[in-house]
Scaffold this active site. Structure first.
Site, PDB file in Angstrom:
ATOM      1  N   ASP A 163       0.843  -1.205   0.000  1.00 54.41           N
ATOM      2  CA  ASP A 163       0.000   0.000   0.000  1.00 54.41           C
ATOM      3  C   ASP A 163       0.873   1.248   0.000  1.00 54.41           C
ATOM      4  OD1 ASP A 163      -2.338   1.459   0.023  1.00 54.41           O
ATOM      5  OD2 ASP A 163      -3.143   0.589   1.847  1.00 54.41           O
ATOM      6  N   CYS A 184      -3.641   5.346  -2.230  1.00 52.61           N
ATOM      7  CA  CYS A 184      -4.185   4.483  -3.276  1.00 52.61           C
ATOM      8  C   CYS A 184      -4.162   5.280  -4.567  1.00 52.61           C
ATOM      9  CB  CYS A 184      -5.609   4.027  -2.942  1.00 52.61           C
ATOM     10  SG  CYS A 184      -6.333   3.066  -4.285  1.00 52.61           S
TER      11      CYS A 184
HETATM   12  P1  HMG Z   1      -8.920  -4.485 -17.102  1.00 53.16           P
HETATM   13  O1  HMG Z   1      -8.227  -3.528 -18.006  1.00 53.16           O
HETATM   14  O2  HMG Z   1     -10.416  -4.433 -17.026  1.00 53.16           O
HETATM   15  O3  HMG Z   1      -8.458  -5.967 -17.407  1.00 53.16           O
HETATM   16  O4  HMG Z   1      -8.298  -4.250 -15.659  1.00 53.16           O
HETATM   17  P2  HMG Z   1      -9.071  -7.071 -18.387  1.00 53.16           P
HETATM   18  O5  HMG Z   1      -9.578  -8.172 -17.545  1.00 53.16           O
HETATM   19  O6  HMG Z   1     -10.017  -6.409 -19.355  1.00 53.16           O
HETATM   20  O7  HMG Z   1      -7.767  -7.555 -19.197  1.00 53.16           O
HETATM   21  C1  HMG Z   1      -7.115  -6.652 -20.093  1.00 53.16           C
HETATM   22  C2  HMG Z   1      -5.669  -7.114 -20.292  1.00 53.16           C
HETATM   23  O8  HMG Z   1      -4.977  -6.999 -19.046  1.00 53.16           O
HETATM   24  C3  HMG Z   1      -5.525  -8.565 -20.724  1.00 53.16           C
HETATM   25  O9  HMG Z   1      -4.359  -8.640 -21.546  1.00 53.16           O
HETATM   26  C4  HMG Z   1      -5.230  -9.289 -19.439  1.00 53.16           C
HETATM   27  O10 HMG Z   1      -4.475 -10.491 -19.596  1.00 53.16           O
HETATM   28  C5  HMG Z   1      -4.385  -8.259 -18.711  1.00 53.16           C
HETATM   29  P3  HMG Z   1      -4.496  -8.742 -23.173  1.00 53.16           P
HETATM   30  O11 HMG Z   1      -5.327  -9.969 -23.403  1.00 53.16           O
HETATM   31  O12 HMG Z   1      -5.186  -7.453 -23.561  1.00 53.16           O
HETATM   32  O13 HMG Z   1      -3.072  -8.821 -23.581  1.00 53.16           O
HETATM   33  N1  HMG Z   1      -4.505  -8.451 -17.261  1.00 53.16           N
HETATM   34  C6  HMG Z   1      -3.469  -8.585 -16.413  1.00 53.16           C
HETATM   35  N2  HMG Z   1      -2.136  -8.589 -16.601  1.00 53.16           N
HETATM   36  C7  HMG Z   1      -1.359  -8.768 -15.508  1.00 53.16           C
HETATM   37  N3  HMG Z   1      -1.861  -8.979 -14.266  1.00 53.16           N
HETATM   38  C8  HMG Z   1      -3.184  -8.986 -14.047  1.00 53.16           C
HETATM   39  C9  HMG Z   1      -4.031  -8.769 -15.154  1.00 53.16           C
HETATM   40  N4  HMG Z   1      -5.367  -8.721 -15.266  1.00 53.16           N
HETATM   41  C10 HMG Z   1      -5.655  -8.525 -16.561  1.00 53.16           C
HETATM   42  N5  HMG Z   1      -3.666  -9.203 -12.814  1.00 53.16           N
HETATM   43  C11 HMG Z   1      -7.777  -4.994 -13.441  1.00 53.16           C
HETATM   44  C12 HMG Z   1      -8.831  -4.929 -14.531  1.00 53.16           C
HETATM   45  C13 HMG Z   1      -8.440  -5.489 -12.168  1.00 53.16           C
HETATM   46  C14 HMG Z   1      -6.678  -5.949 -13.869  1.00 53.16           C
HETATM   47  C15 HMG Z   1      -7.188  -3.565 -13.237  1.00 53.16           C
HETATM   48  O14 HMG Z   1      -8.245  -2.707 -12.980  1.00 53.16           O
HETATM   49  C16 HMG Z   1      -6.202  -3.482 -12.113  1.00 53.16           C
HETATM   50  O15 HMG Z   1      -5.097  -4.017 -12.196  1.00 53.16           O
HETATM   51  N6  HMG Z   1      -6.575  -2.787 -10.998  1.00 53.16           N
HETATM   52  C17 HMG Z   1      -5.730  -2.717  -9.823  1.00 53.16           C
HETATM   53  C18 HMG Z   1      -5.824  -1.368  -9.178  1.00 53.16           C
HETATM   54  C19 HMG Z   1      -4.997  -1.374  -7.903  1.00 53.16           C
HETATM   55  O16 HMG Z   1      -4.070  -2.128  -7.740  1.00 53.16           O
HETATM   56  N7  HMG Z   1      -5.355  -0.462  -6.942  1.00 53.16           N
HETATM   57  C20 HMG Z   1      -4.654  -0.358  -5.696  1.00 53.16           C
HETATM   58  C21 HMG Z   1      -4.919  -1.517  -4.775  1.00 53.16           C
HETATM   59  S1  HMG Z   1      -6.463  -1.378  -3.892  1.00 53.16           S
HETATM   60  C22 HMG Z   1      -6.093  -0.394  -2.496  1.00 53.16           C
HETATM   61  O17 HMG Z   1      -5.037   0.167  -2.425  1.00 53.16           O
HETATM   62  C23 HMG Z   1      -7.091  -0.328  -1.373  1.00 53.16           C
HETATM   63  C24 HMG Z   1      -6.666  -1.143  -0.145  1.00 53.16           C
HETATM   64  O18 HMG Z   1      -5.421  -0.697   0.356  1.00 53.16           O
HETATM   65  C25 HMG Z   1      -7.730  -1.017   0.964  1.00 53.16           C
HETATM   66  C26 HMG Z   1      -8.171   0.422   1.239  1.00 53.16           C
HETATM   67  O19 HMG Z   1      -7.319   1.268   1.562  1.00 53.16           O
HETATM   68  O20 HMG Z   1      -9.357   0.669   1.088  1.00 53.16           O
HETATM   69  C27 HMG Z   1      -6.534  -2.634  -0.484  1.00 53.16           C
HETATM   70 MG    MG Z   2      -5.169   1.093   1.628  1.00 50.36          MG
END
Ligand code: HMG
Ligand code: MG
Length: 325
Positions: free
Chosen positions: A30, A258
């Site tokens: 984080d 985030c």
């Molecule tokens: P998307 O663009 O909708 O993905 O993203 P998709 O499912 O449409 O796939 C598109 C392409 O991405 C495909 O490749 C997939 O294979 C690839 P292509 O066929 O076009 O070549 N792909 C990936 N590649 C690597 N690793 C993966 C992956 N998934 C798909 N995992 C997705 C959807 C969820 C992946 C995107 O929105 C994302 O990565 N989001 C993450 C955001 C994030 O990390 N935010 C911070 C963490 S949350 C937080 O901090 C809160 C927390 O601390 C608690 C709080 O404080 O509240 C936990």
């Molecule tokens: Mg957090």
């Protein structure tokens, strides 16, 4: 000066609080996901190794999210390989964030044994953080959790925006409970309640915990994840302690935020939490001096001081920041 020699804080245990708390360290994930600069993989590996050595029982190492969405953690595979070389099989016990089956595949290839999924309590943040609607996020998580559980992995579930959302404003407790319970019921062992933008206050914490216990969950299944945007994180943690919560997420040196919630700042600092718990006579197993030294070293790597009051007080007093030890 060793931790045992340190005379302060004085301990005064008021009773009625848990004897022991588990700190779930999220600094490497984080914290570093929100840094403008991309931290070199070797530095991340050193950070994780030092935190483990400081006695933190759980250290979330990185995220197997899309590297374009979070470039700061694009080196997740290299980091886990490096940690395997440093720590041996224990590296598999470091939890990693996984949003979907693609992320699970990547984590499984590296031998991960603990993953965390992360859902949103609100429609807007689900779209911004996951590119999914509130309902669609479950369709993404359901096969991910099923496959992880079939492979014998432990799954934690986060729910974000539990205390308010920068786009939607107030988030009703019933809505948070409904989403959180649904995420937990996919097969998680723990549900972490995220105050993503740090707007929660102490009474709200009690109301939310009561909402979950009223819905049949026990306090042992809940963790609290506070960000310190409005300086309320420690008060909120104390309020949750009074409700019997025994797992708290925290970030060494108060790193954090985030990337998809612009008003989110650092997490509750691990050192601030340990200081308060020590004063209350609550065990954590964490070596405060070692975490402070690690945060001071990391602040040097990032080129800016830690926002944690306890780090500044202790590292300043002992010259840790300067020596980089
Ligand atoms: P998307 O663009 O909708 O993905 O993203 P998709 O499912 O449409 O796939 C598109 C392409 O991405 C495909 O490749 C997939 O294979 C690839 P292509 O066929 O076009 O070549 N792909 C990936 N590649 C690597 N690793 C993966 C992956 N998934 C798909 N995992 C997705 C959807 C969820 C992946 C995107 O929105 C994302 O990565 N989001 C993450 C955001 C994030 O990390 N935010 C911070 C963490 S949350 C937080 O901090 C809160 C927390 O601390 C608690 C709080 O404080 O509240 C936990
Ligand atoms: Mg957090």
């Amino acid at each position: 000066m060793s931790t045992l020699d340190r005379p302060l804080p004085m301990t005064s245990a008021p009773g009625g609080l848990p004897d022991r708390v588990t700190i779930y360290e999220v600094g490497p994930r984080d914290g570093l996901q929100n840094e403008k600069a991309v931290v070199p993989t070797e530095v991340k590996a050193e950070f994780v190794t030092r935190l483990v050595a400081a006695g933190l029982p759980v250290v979330e190492a990185t995220s197997f999210v899309h590297p374009k969405w979070v470039p700061q953690l694009a080196d997740a595979a290299d980091l886990m390989t490096m940690l395997g070389e440093r720590m041996g099989p224990a590296a598999a016990d470091l939890p990693v964030l996984v949003p979907n089956e693609r992320g699970l595949d990547r984590a499984l290839e590296l031998g991960a044994r603990h993953i965390a999924i992360f859902g949103s309590a609100t429609e807007t943040f689900a779209t911004k953080n996951l590119n999914r609607s509130l309902d669609e996020q479950f369709a993404m998580f359901e096969p991910t959790v099923r496959r992880a559980r079939d492979a014998g992995l432990d799954v934690r579930a986060y729910v974000s925006m539990c205390f308010g959302d920068p786009w939607e404003g107030a988030v009703p407790v019933e809505q948070v409970v409904a989403v959180g319970k649904r995420l937990f019921d996919l097969g998680a062992s723990q549900l972490s309640l995220g105050d993503t933008i740090g707007v929660g206050t102490a009474g709200h914490v009690k109301e939310l915990v009561a909402g979950f216990t009223g819905a049949g969950m026990s306090v042992d299944q809940l963790a609290m994840h506070f960000h310190d945007t409005y300086g309320q994180a420690l008060a909120n943690a104390f309020s949750a302690l009074q409700e019997g919560i025994t797992t708290f997420d925290a970030s060494a040196g108060g790193l954090g935020g985030c990337p998809y919630a612009k008003s989110a700042t650092g997490n509750l600092a691990t050192e601030d939490l340990v200081w308060m718990l020590r004063g209350l006579g609550i065990e954590t197993g964490v070596d405060l001096d070692a975490v402070v030294a690690t945060s001071a070293w990391m602040a040097g790597q990032l080129g800016r001081p830690s926002p944690s009051a306890v780090v500044r007080a202790l590292a300043g007093a002992e010259g840790l920041a300067e020596s980089g030890t």
